[in-house]
Every structure is written in structure tokens, then in C-alpha cells.
Design a protein around this motif. Sequence first.
Motif, PDB file in Angstrom:
ATOM      1  N   SER A 103       0.825  -1.201   0.000  1.00 12.42           N
ATOM      2  CA  SER A 103       0.000   0.000   0.000  1.00 12.42           C
ATOM      3  C   SER A 103       0.867   1.261   0.000  1.00 12.42           C
ATOM      4  N   LYS A 104       1.934   1.247   0.794  1.00 12.36           N
ATOM      5  CA  LYS A 104       2.850   2.394   0.844  1.00 12.36           C
ATOM      6  C   LYS A 104       3.558   2.586  -0.493  1.00 12.36           C
ATOM      7  N   LEU A 105       3.939   1.465  -1.112  1.00 11.42           N
ATOM      8  CA  LEU A 105       4.625   1.542  -2.410  1.00 11.42           C
ATOM      9  C   LEU A 105       3.730   2.192  -3.457  1.00 11.42           C
ATOM     10  N   LEU A 106       2.466   1.761  -3.519  1.00 12.93           N
ATOM     11  CA  LEU A 106       1.542   2.326  -4.506  1.00 12.93           C
ATOM     12  C   LEU A 106       1.207   3.776  -4.196  1.00 12.93           C
ATOM     13  N   ASN A 107       1.060   4.087  -2.907  1.00 15.14           N
ATOM     14  CA  ASN A 107       0.784   5.477  -2.523  1.00 15.14           C
ATOM     15  C   ASN A 107       1.960   6.396  -2.837  1.00 15.14           C
ATOM     16  N   MET A 108       3.150   5.822  -2.827  1.00 12.35           N
ATOM     17  CA  MET A 108       4.355   6.579  -3.154  1.00 12.35           C
ATOM     18  C   MET A 108       4.271   7.114  -4.582  1.00 12.35           C
ATOM     19  N   GLY A 109       3.630   6.341  -5.465  1.00  7.26           N
ATOM     20  CA  GLY A 109       3.403   6.802  -6.829  1.00  7.26           C
ATOM     21  C   GLY A 109       4.449   6.343  -7.829  1.00  7.26           C
ATOM     22  N   HIS A 110       4.083   6.477  -9.100  1.00  6.85           N
ATOM     23  CA  HIS A 110       4.958   6.018 -10.189  1.00  6.85           C
ATOM     24  C   HIS A 110       6.277   6.794 -10.244  1.00  6.85           C
ATOM     25  N   ASP A 111       6.214   8.112  -9.999  1.00  8.04           N
ATOM     26  CA  ASP A 111       7.438   8.914 -10.092  1.00  8.04           C
ATOM     27  C   ASP A 111       8.490   8.411  -9.114  1.00  8.04           C
ATOM     28  N   CYS A 112       8.086   8.193  -7.869  1.00  5.83           N
ATOM     29  CA  CYS A 112       9.022   7.686  -6.863  1.00  5.83           C
ATOM     30  C   CYS A 112       9.476   6.269  -7.212  1.00  5.83           C
ATOM     31  N   HIS A 113       8.530   5.449  -7.663  1.00  2.00           N
ATOM     32  CA  HIS A 113       8.871   4.069  -8.009  1.00  2.00           C
ATOM     33  C   HIS A 113       9.877   4.019  -9.158  1.00  2.00           C
ATOM     34  N   ASP A 114       9.658   4.846 -10.171  1.00  2.31           N
ATOM     35  CA  ASP A 114      10.579   4.874 -11.315  1.00  2.31           C
ATOM     36  C   ASP A 114      11.977   5.296 -10.883  1.00  2.31           C
ATOM     37  N   GLU A 115      12.026   6.291  -9.995  1.00  3.30           N
ATOM     38  CA  GLU A 115      13.337   6.739  -9.520  1.00  3.30           C
ATOM     39  C   GLU A 115      13.988   5.664  -8.658  1.00  3.30           C
ATOM     40  N   MET A 116      13.186   4.953  -7.885  1.00  2.00           N
ATOM     41  CA  MET A 116      13.703   3.845  -7.092  1.00  2.00           C
ATOM     42  C   MET A 116      14.307   2.782  -8.004  1.00  2.00           C
ATOM     43  N   HIS A 117      13.646   2.546  -9.134  1.00  2.00           N
ATOM     44  CA  HIS A 117      14.163   1.616 -10.134  1.00  2.00           C
ATOM     45  C   HIS A 117      15.574   2.006 -10.568  1.00  2.00           C
ATOM     46  N   VAL A 118      15.728   3.272 -10.895  1.00  2.00           N
ATOM     47  CA  VAL A 118      17.022   3.765 -11.366  1.00  2.00           C
ATOM     48  C   VAL A 118      18.094   3.572 -10.298  1.00  2.00           C
ATOM     49  N   ARG A 119      17.756   3.899  -9.066  1.00  2.76           N
ATOM     50  CA  ARG A 119      18.729   3.782  -7.972  1.00  2.76           C
ATOM     51  C   ARG A 119      19.067   2.325  -7.684  1.00  2.76           C
ATOM     52  N   LEU A 120      18.086   1.427  -7.779  1.00  2.00           N
ATOM     53  CA  LEU A 120      18.341   0.000  -7.559  1.00  2.00           C
ATOM     54  C   LEU A 120      19.257  -0.563  -8.639  1.00  2.00           C
ATOM     55  N   GLN A 121      19.086  -0.084  -9.867  1.00  2.00           N
ATOM     56  CA  GLN A 121      19.952  -0.560 -10.948  1.00  2.00           C
ATOM     57  C   GLN A 121      21.384  -0.063 -10.761  1.00  2.00           C
ATOM     58  N   ARG A 122      21.526   1.158 -10.261  1.00  6.88           N
ATOM     59  CA  ARG A 122      22.881   1.650  -9.974  1.00  6.88           C
ATOM     60  C   ARG A 122      23.504   0.831  -8.846  1.00  6.88           C
ATOM     61  N   LEU A 123      22.694   0.505  -7.831  1.00  4.70           N
ATOM     62  CA  LEU A 123      23.178  -0.311  -6.725  1.00  4.70           C
ATOM     63  C   LEU A 123      23.580  -1.692  -7.220  1.00  4.70           C
ATOM     64  N   ALA A 124      22.801  -2.230  -8.145  1.00  3.32           N
ATOM     65  CA  ALA A 124      23.124  -3.541  -8.723  1.00  3.32           C
ATOM     66  C   ALA A 124      24.457  -3.499  -9.447  1.00  3.32           C
ATOM     67  N   ASP A 125      24.714  -2.422 -10.163  1.00  2.00           N
ATOM     68  CA  ASP A 125      25.994  -2.278 -10.867  1.00  2.00           C
ATOM     69  C   ASP A 125      27.153  -2.264  -9.886  1.00  2.00           C
ATOM     70  N   ARG A 126      26.968  -1.558  -8.756  1.00  2.00           N
ATOM     71  CA  ARG A 126      28.037  -1.499  -7.749  1.00  2.00           C
ATOM     72  C   ARG A 126      28.249  -2.854  -7.074  1.00  2.00           C
ATOM     73  N   LYS A 127      27.157  -3.603  -6.916  1.00  2.00           N
ATOM     74  CA  LYS A 127      27.235  -4.913  -6.287  1.00  2.00           C
ATOM     75  C   LYS A 127      27.564  -6.016  -7.303  1.00  2.00           C
ATOM     76  N   LYS A 128      27.771  -5.580  -8.567  1.00  2.00           N
ATOM     77  CA  LYS A 128      28.074  -6.501  -9.668  1.00  2.00           C
ATOM     78  C   LYS A 128      26.947  -7.511  -9.879  1.00  2.00           C
ATOM     79  N   GLU A 129      25.734  -7.037  -9.662  1.00  2.74           N
ATOM     80  CA  GLU A 129      24.550  -7.832  -9.958  1.00  2.74           C
ATOM     81  C   GLU A 129      24.066  -7.474 -11.360  1.00  2.74           C
ATOM     82  N   LYS A 130      23.188  -8.295 -11.922  1.00  5.35           N
ATOM     83  CA  LYS A 130      22.645  -8.016 -13.242  1.00  5.35           C
ATOM     84  C   LYS A 130      21.536  -6.976 -13.115  1.00  5.35           C
TER      85      LYS A 130
END
Length: 245
Positions: free
Chosen positions: A196-223
Motif C-alpha cells: 500500500s505504501k509503495l503504490l501510494n508513493m506513486g509512479h514517479d518515486c517508483h521509477d526513480e527507485m528503479h534507477v537507484r536499484l539498478q545503480r546499486l546492482a551495478d556497484r554490487k556486480k549484480e545483473k
Amino acid sequence: MSQFSTMVIKITFFLIINVGIFLLDQSEATKTKPISDGPTPSPLPSHSEKEIPSPQYKHFLEECEKRITEKCSHEIFNEIFENKTISNNCCSELVDMGPDCQSIMIQREKDLLKNKNEKNTIVQRSEDLWKRCSKITPMDKKRQYPKVPQRMYLPGYDNFLKGCEEELTEKCGAQILGFVFKKNETASAVDKGCCSKLLNMGHDCHDEMHVRLQRLADRKKEKSDFVKEKGHQIWKYCEEIIAHN
């Protein structure tokens, strides 16, 4: 509109258009490619007078400024704030700035005007002016227009992130991180409350979270593609369980 409001808007309008006096330092802006043949899907910035613009944002503003003369910037202001009519030539200059430059100007007007009625009136006039000028001089599909930078380079980014984090909470952020980075973790690890909190956060926040998670994955050498896919999965999962309850 009060005389004071008009004065403030007029001063700021020309600071925006004439980027050479936009309170920027004299360092050369980073040369990112300001190329776009249509309006960007990126959210627009919320400006703060105390915030130092990023090099990418300064460069974008400089690209906007190159496409309009001082004479036409005066005519545009007079059209929006004094109900005067601009020339066809200045209409062409306005369109040649591109949709992103126009959108930034409208957003700036929203930030500056505190009175709701004044804000709605000025924004509507700005939008009407763009539509009218676009009919007089349609955008050239082959023309390269300045493109507003990614959100991370826009004013207000830190406050935007802070708001997203507060909406999600640390507990729910940990649940989502666990699902995204643990290969055998299922979406059910994220409870209904956090969905519920994730959806209330909205698409803009979720999309930005996506970007940050992908950067974190790169640092952790994840795909990063794997992380991106799991980010999409958790959003869909949360939509489903919230819809069914």
C-alpha cells in the motif's frame, strides 16, 4: 494581479529566458546533448532560489536561451502578463525553443505565484500561447530541441527523494530490497501494508527507485536487467493484492 506579483514574475521571467543572468557561476556547463523532438516524460523541477543548478540543468537553460531574442522575450511576457499580442515572428521563436523550455517556464511561473487564481490564470495563458503559436509555426519533426535533463539533475531532487523515502518507510524499503536482490525471494515477502505504501508513493518515486536499484546492482556486480525486472514484478504484485482486498 497585484503590482508586486507582476514585478516579481517579470524579473524572474527574464532571469529564466536570459540565462546569462540566471545567477549562475561563470563555469562552462557540461555539454550533454539537449536533443528531443517532443516533450520529455521526465517530471519537471520545483525551483528553489537557494539551490545551485547542476551543470546539466544550466546547460539546458543555456540551450533554451540561445533560441530566443530579448525582443521576443519581452513580447512573450507582455502576452502572458499584460494581455498583449505577440508577433508571428516571436511565436516562431517560442516554438523553436521547444516544448521542454516552454514547460520549464510554466513550472517556474507555478513556483513563483502564491495566489491560486493568479497561478491558474497565468499558466492557462502560457499554455494557450504555446498552442496558438504551434498552429502558426508547427514544430519541425526533424528539428532538435533542448531536452530537460534526467530528474537527478533537476532542482528539488533531494527534496523529492526525501519525500519518497518518508512515504515508503525504512521497514518497507528493506522488504522491497530483500525481494529485489535475493534470487529465491518471492514477492510475498513484501506485506500488504508495504504494498500500500509503495503504490501510494506513486509512479514517479517508483521509477526513480528503479534507477537507484539498478545503480546499486551495478556497484554490487549484480545483473541490472534482473533487478529491473524484479522491480516491475513487485509493482504488479502490489497492484494485484491491493485490488483484491
